[in-house]
Motif scaffolding. Structure first.
Motif, PDB file in Angstrom:
ATOM      1  N   VAL A  27       0.813  -1.397  -0.331  1.00  0.00           N
ATOM      2  CA  VAL A  27       0.226  -0.203  -0.221  1.00  0.00           C
ATOM      3  C   VAL A  27       1.317   0.671  -0.079  1.00  0.00           C
ATOM      4  CG1 VAL A  27      -1.768   1.104   0.866  1.00  0.00           C
ATOM      5  CG2 VAL A  27      -1.924  -1.360   1.788  1.00  0.00           C
ATOM      6  N   ASN A  28       0.687   2.158  -0.906  1.00  0.00           N
ATOM      7  CA  ASN A  28       1.336   3.163  -1.190  1.00  0.00           C
ATOM      8  C   ASN A  28       0.265   4.604  -0.573  1.00  0.00           C
ATOM      9  OD1 ASN A  28       3.332   5.239  -1.716  1.00  0.00           O
ATOM     10  ND2 ASN A  28       2.768   5.183  -4.039  1.00  0.00           N
ATOM     11  N   LEU A  29       1.189   5.230   0.930  1.00  0.00           N
ATOM     12  CA  LEU A  29       0.027   6.247   1.194  1.00  0.00           C
ATOM     13  C   LEU A  29       0.767   7.550   1.251  1.00  0.00           C
ATOM     14  CD1 LEU A  29      -0.449   4.545   4.984  1.00  0.00           C
ATOM     15  CD2 LEU A  29      -2.406   4.567   2.729  1.00  0.00           C
ATOM     16  N   ARG A  30       0.442   8.138   0.377  1.00  0.00           N
ATOM     17  CA  ARG A  30       0.694   9.738   0.279  1.00  0.00           C
ATOM     18  C   ARG A  30      -0.509  11.450   0.557  1.00  0.00           C
ATOM     19  NH1 ARG A  30       1.384   9.626  -6.577  1.00  0.00           N
ATOM     20  NH2 ARG A  30       2.755  10.735  -5.681  1.00  0.00           N
ATOM     21  N   TYR A  31       0.214  11.921   0.681  1.00  0.00           N
ATOM     22  CA  TYR A  31      -0.628  12.727   0.958  1.00  0.00           C
ATOM     23  C   TYR A  31      -1.060  13.715  -0.130  1.00  0.00           C
ATOM     24  CZ  TYR A  31       0.162  13.893   5.801  1.00  0.00           C
ATOM     25  OH  TYR A  31       0.530  13.619   7.013  1.00  0.00           O
ATOM     26  N   PRO A  32      -2.372  14.090  -0.805  1.00  0.00           N
ATOM     27  CA  PRO A  32      -2.565  14.083  -2.264  1.00  0.00           C
ATOM     28  C   PRO A  32      -2.053  15.338  -2.477  1.00  0.00           C
ATOM     29  CG  PRO A  32      -4.569  14.831  -0.381  1.00  0.00           C
ATOM     30  CD  PRO A  32      -3.601  13.997   0.356  1.00  0.00           C
ATOM     31  N   ILE A  33      -1.273  16.044  -2.000  1.00  0.00           N
ATOM     32  CA  ILE A  33      -0.579  17.376  -2.213  1.00  0.00           C
ATOM     33  C   ILE A  33       0.595  17.420  -2.195  1.00  0.00           C
ATOM     34  CG2 ILE A  33      -0.535  19.282  -0.265  1.00  0.00           C
ATOM     35  CD1 ILE A  33      -0.579  20.258  -3.669  1.00  0.00           C
ATOM     36  N   GLU A  34       1.706  17.304  -3.705  1.00  0.00           N
ATOM     37  CA  GLU A  34       3.153  17.216  -3.132  1.00  0.00           C
ATOM     38  C   GLU A  34       3.926  18.315  -3.930  1.00  0.00           C
ATOM     39  OE1 GLU A  34       3.568  12.985  -3.579  1.00  0.00           O
ATOM     40  OE2 GLU A  34       3.562  13.478  -5.704  1.00  0.00           O
ATOM     41  N   ASN A  35       5.085  18.268  -3.869  1.00  0.00           N
ATOM     42  CA  ASN A  35       6.186  18.724  -4.657  1.00  0.00           C
ATOM     43  C   ASN A  35       7.658  17.549  -4.804  1.00  0.00           C
ATOM     44  OD1 ASN A  35       9.408  19.628  -4.103  1.00  0.00           O
ATOM     45  ND2 ASN A  35       8.400  21.103  -5.667  1.00  0.00           N
ATOM     46  N   SER A  36       7.175  17.693  -6.468  1.00  0.00           N
ATOM     47  CA  SER A  36       8.082  16.446  -6.665  1.00  0.00           C
ATOM     48  C   SER A  36       9.755  16.561  -6.981  1.00  0.00           C
ATOM     49  CB  SER A  36       7.829  15.215  -7.738  1.00  0.00           C
ATOM     50  OG  SER A  36       8.086  16.162  -8.309  1.00  0.00           O
ATOM     51  N   ASP A  37      10.268  18.169  -7.174  1.00  0.00           N
ATOM     52  CA  ASP A  37      11.461  17.870  -7.717  1.00  0.00           C
ATOM     53  C   ASP A  37      12.422  19.136  -6.952  1.00  0.00           C
ATOM     54  OD1 ASP A  37       9.582  20.242  -8.688  1.00  0.00           O
ATOM     55  OD2 ASP A  37      10.240  19.695 -10.476  1.00  0.00           O
ATOM     56  N   GLY A  38      11.617  20.139  -5.804  1.00  0.00           N
ATOM     57  CA  GLY A  38      12.360  21.277  -4.695  1.00  0.00           C
ATOM     58  C   GLY A  38      12.102  22.025  -5.298  1.00  0.00           C
ATOM     59  N   ILE A  39      12.919  22.770  -4.931  1.00  0.00           N
ATOM     60  CA  ILE A  39      13.146  24.624  -4.870  1.00  0.00           C
ATOM     61  C   ILE A  39      14.239  24.885  -6.100  1.00  0.00           C
ATOM     62  CG2 ILE A  39      12.666  26.748  -3.972  1.00  0.00           C
ATOM     63  CD1 ILE A  39      12.515  25.499  -1.232  1.00  0.00           C
ATOM     64  N   LYS A  40      13.296  25.775  -6.812  1.00  0.00           N
ATOM     65  CA  LYS A  40      14.580  25.973  -8.440  1.00  0.00           C
ATOM     66  C   LYS A  40      15.061  27.182  -8.600  1.00  0.00           C
ATOM     67  CE  LYS A  40      13.895  21.531  -9.967  1.00  0.00           C
ATOM     68  NZ  LYS A  40      14.956  20.638  -9.795  1.00  0.00           N
ATOM     69  N   ALA A  41      15.682  27.324  -8.727  1.00  0.00           N
ATOM     70  CA  ALA A  41      16.339  28.984  -8.310  1.00  0.00           C
ATOM     71  C   ALA A  41      17.944  29.119  -8.704  1.00  0.00           C
ATOM     72  CB  ALA A  41      15.970  29.921  -7.122  1.00  0.00           C
ATOM     73  N   LEU A  42      18.000  30.379  -9.202  1.00  0.00           N
ATOM     74  CA  LEU A  42      19.862  30.096  -9.191  1.00  0.00           C
ATOM     75  C   LEU A  42      20.425  30.113  -7.525  1.00  0.00           C
ATOM     76  CD1 LEU A  42      20.002  33.038 -11.805  1.00  0.00           C
ATOM     77  CD2 LEU A  42      20.538  30.376 -11.985  1.00  0.00           C
ATOM     78  N   ARG A  43      21.544  29.666  -7.377  1.00  0.00           N
ATOM     79  CA  ARG A  43      21.620  28.945  -6.480  1.00  0.00           C
ATOM     80  C   ARG A  43      22.946  29.701  -5.695  1.00  0.00           C
ATOM     81  NH1 ARG A  43      24.014  24.218  -5.425  1.00  0.00           N
ATOM     82  NH2 ARG A  43      24.361  24.420  -3.170  1.00  0.00           N
ATOM     83  N   SER A  44      23.946  30.558  -6.995  1.00  0.00           N
ATOM     84  CA  SER A  44      25.185  31.087  -6.784  1.00  0.00           C
ATOM     85  C   SER A  44      24.569  33.142  -7.349  1.00  0.00           C
ATOM     86  CB  SER A  44      25.827  31.081  -7.781  1.00  0.00           C
ATOM     87  OG  SER A  44      26.809  31.864  -8.265  1.00  0.00           O
ATOM     88  N   LEU A  45      24.537  33.689  -6.230  1.00  0.00           N
ATOM     89  CA  LEU A  45      24.154  34.968  -6.846  1.00  0.00           C
ATOM     90  C   LEU A  45      25.076  35.979  -6.427  1.00  0.00           C
ATOM     91  CD1 LEU A  45      20.360  34.794  -5.285  1.00  0.00           C
ATOM     92  CD2 LEU A  45      21.150  34.675  -7.588  1.00  0.00           C
ATOM     93  N   CYS A  46      25.602  36.899  -7.383  1.00  0.00           N
ATOM     94  CA  CYS A  46      26.680  37.659  -6.672  1.00  0.00           C
ATOM     95  C   CYS A  46      25.669  39.124  -5.672  1.00  0.00           C
ATOM     96  CB  CYS A  46      27.330  38.148  -8.088  1.00  0.00           C
ATOM     97  SG  CYS A  46      26.365  40.155  -8.592  1.00  0.00           S
ATOM     98  N   PRO A  47      26.448  40.541  -4.652  1.00  0.00           N
ATOM     99  CA  PRO A  47      26.064  41.009  -4.030  1.00  0.00           C
ATOM    100  C   PRO A  47      24.681  41.550  -5.344  1.00  0.00           C
ATOM    101  CG  PRO A  47      28.528  40.710  -3.478  1.00  0.00           C
ATOM    102  CD  PRO A  47      28.200  39.771  -4.856  1.00  0.00           C
ATOM    103  N   GLY A  48      23.170  41.789  -5.022  1.00  0.00           N
ATOM    104  CA  GLY A  48      22.176  42.968  -5.811  1.00  0.00           C
ATOM    105  C   GLY A  48      22.203  42.228  -6.411  1.00  0.00           C
ATOM    106  N   GLU A  49      22.223  40.862  -6.775  1.00  0.00           N
ATOM    107  CA  GLU A  49      21.210  39.941  -7.819  1.00  0.00           C
ATOM    108  C   GLU A  49      20.332  39.435  -7.311  1.00  0.00           C
ATOM    109  OE1 GLU A  49      23.228  37.880 -11.689  1.00  0.00           O
ATOM    110  OE2 GLU A  49      24.076  36.746  -9.517  1.00  0.00           O
ATOM    111  N   GLU A  50      19.388  38.547  -8.209  1.00  0.00           N
ATOM    112  CA  GLU A  50      18.140  38.324  -7.805  1.00  0.00           C
ATOM    113  C   GLU A  50      17.881  37.330  -8.491  1.00  0.00           C
ATOM    114  OE1 GLU A  50      15.164  41.915  -7.849  1.00  0.00           O
ATOM    115  OE2 GLU A  50      14.631  40.531 -10.202  1.00  0.00           O
ATOM    116  N   THR A  51      17.245  36.666  -8.138  1.00  0.00           N
ATOM    117  CA  THR A  51      16.444  35.149  -8.614  1.00  0.00           C
ATOM    118  C   THR A  51      14.839  34.893  -8.398  1.00  0.00           C
ATOM    119  OG1 THR A  51      17.273  33.081  -9.412  1.00  0.00           O
ATOM    120  CG2 THR A  51      17.076  33.810  -7.074  1.00  0.00           C
ATOM    121  N   ILE A  52      14.175  34.427  -9.145  1.00  0.00           N
ATOM    122  CA  ILE A  52      13.205  33.688  -9.163  1.00  0.00           C
ATOM    123  C   ILE A  52      13.171  32.422  -8.895  1.00  0.00           C
ATOM    124  CG2 ILE A  52      10.798  33.251 -10.549  1.00  0.00           C
ATOM    125  CD1 ILE A  52      11.191  36.056 -10.137  1.00  0.00           C
ATOM    126  N   VAL A  53      12.434  32.277  -7.332  1.00  0.00           N
ATOM    127  CA  VAL A  53      12.318  30.989  -6.739  1.00  0.00           C
ATOM    128  C   VAL A  53      10.882  30.523  -7.443  1.00  0.00           C
ATOM    129  CG1 VAL A  53      11.931  29.776  -4.221  1.00  0.00           C
ATOM    130  CG2 VAL A  53      13.492  31.780  -5.234  1.00  0.00           C
TER     131      VAL A  53
END
Length: 289
Positions: free
Chosen positions: A1-27
């Protein structure tokens, strides 16, 4: 039996991990409804709505994550407008997720930026919790839920998933007049290592001008790789000493493979085969390869 919640995130948080000072990324954080009923779209004034789904963002504090608390700012984001600032430190809030039909997904986005004075090679971790409205439990059964302040009109919520992504403040490569040294760094470089090399060794002890090249930010040490200024690595490394810090790193936190900076040096650093100009010299630090 495979029990799971009906809502899930399967591939983690996506964003640029390396940022220089003053830089931004979309999460980006994609939720999928794997259940048989609609979820989300909670309306406190509605007579009946699907089970509430919400997200909470917060900043994980520890000795490892030494980026100043005011060094990063996060805002809710859509493709059409900017939203409110998200308090990552003192008062994390719940953000409702719009209704998601069975089998559909919703991409919850935020915009994260680093301050212009953020210290190089400081780190932060952004954590996202997925909440779902708790179901009525039969008498005699207890379910442990996470406590938090909530409006009395809101239904009780349970944390069903937690995801984390690490960000590191790394510099863009910039040529410096008179520089004869390039320090090659990566995600694995610590703030202490970086400041020891740049401040105590290169500046105070040797009185040398230097440049910094992050192999994890640029993804290569190929001599033919072209930088933002239109020059190749072969060009900008000419007549310089290249100091390579060789601690292994992961391109993504979920990757199983650890990468040595030397592995992205396609032809090695021997003068005859490297593809670099003969005037380029190499100092490999801490290598077991």
């Amino acid at each position: 039996v495979n029990l799971r919640y009906p809502i899930e995130n399967s591939d983690g948080i996506k964003a640029l991990r390396s940022l220089c000072p003053g830089e931004e990324t979309i999460v980006s954080f994609v939720l999928e409804n794997v259940g048989a009923e609609p979820l989300g779209g909670f309306n406190v004034d509605a007579h009946k709505s699907p089970r509430r789904i919400a997200l909470r963002y917060f900043y994980l504090r520890s000795r490892k994550y030494d980026l100043p608390a005011d060094g990063a700012h996060c805002y809710t984001h859509t493709d059409f407008e900017e939203g409110m600032e998200i308090d990552l430190v003192t008062n994390p809030m719940l953000f409702d997720v719009p209704e998601i039909a069975p089998g559909d997904t919703h991409d919850s986005k935020a915009r994260l930026s680093l301050g212009k004075d953020t210290p190089l090679y400081s780190r932060m971790a952004l954590v996202m919790d997925v909440f779902i409205q708790s179901l009525t439990v039969p008498k005699g059964i207890e379910i442990s839920t996470e406590n938090y302040d909530q409006d009395s009109r809101m239904p009780p919520m349970t944390v069903v998933q937690r995801r984390k992504i690490e960000f590191i403040c790394e510099p863009k490569f910039e040529e410096q007049d008179g520089s004869k040294v390039v320090l090659v760094t990566s995600y694995a470089t610590t703030r202490t290592q970086f400041e020891t090399w740049t401040r105590f060794v290169l500046t105070e002890t040797l009185n040398l001008e230097y440049e910094v090249f992050s192999v994890s930010r640029y993804g290569t040490l190929d001599p033919l790789s072209t930088l933002e200024n239109g020059k190749t690595l072969c060009d900008v490394f000419r007549n310089k000493l290249i100091i390579v810090l060789t601690e292994k790193f992961k391109e993504n936190s979920s990757d199983k493979e650890w990468i040595s900076p030397l592995k992205v040096l396609p032809n090695g650093c021997m003068q005859q085969t490297s593809g670099y100009d003969p005037s380029t010299r190499w100092l490999i630090v801490g290598s077991n390869d």
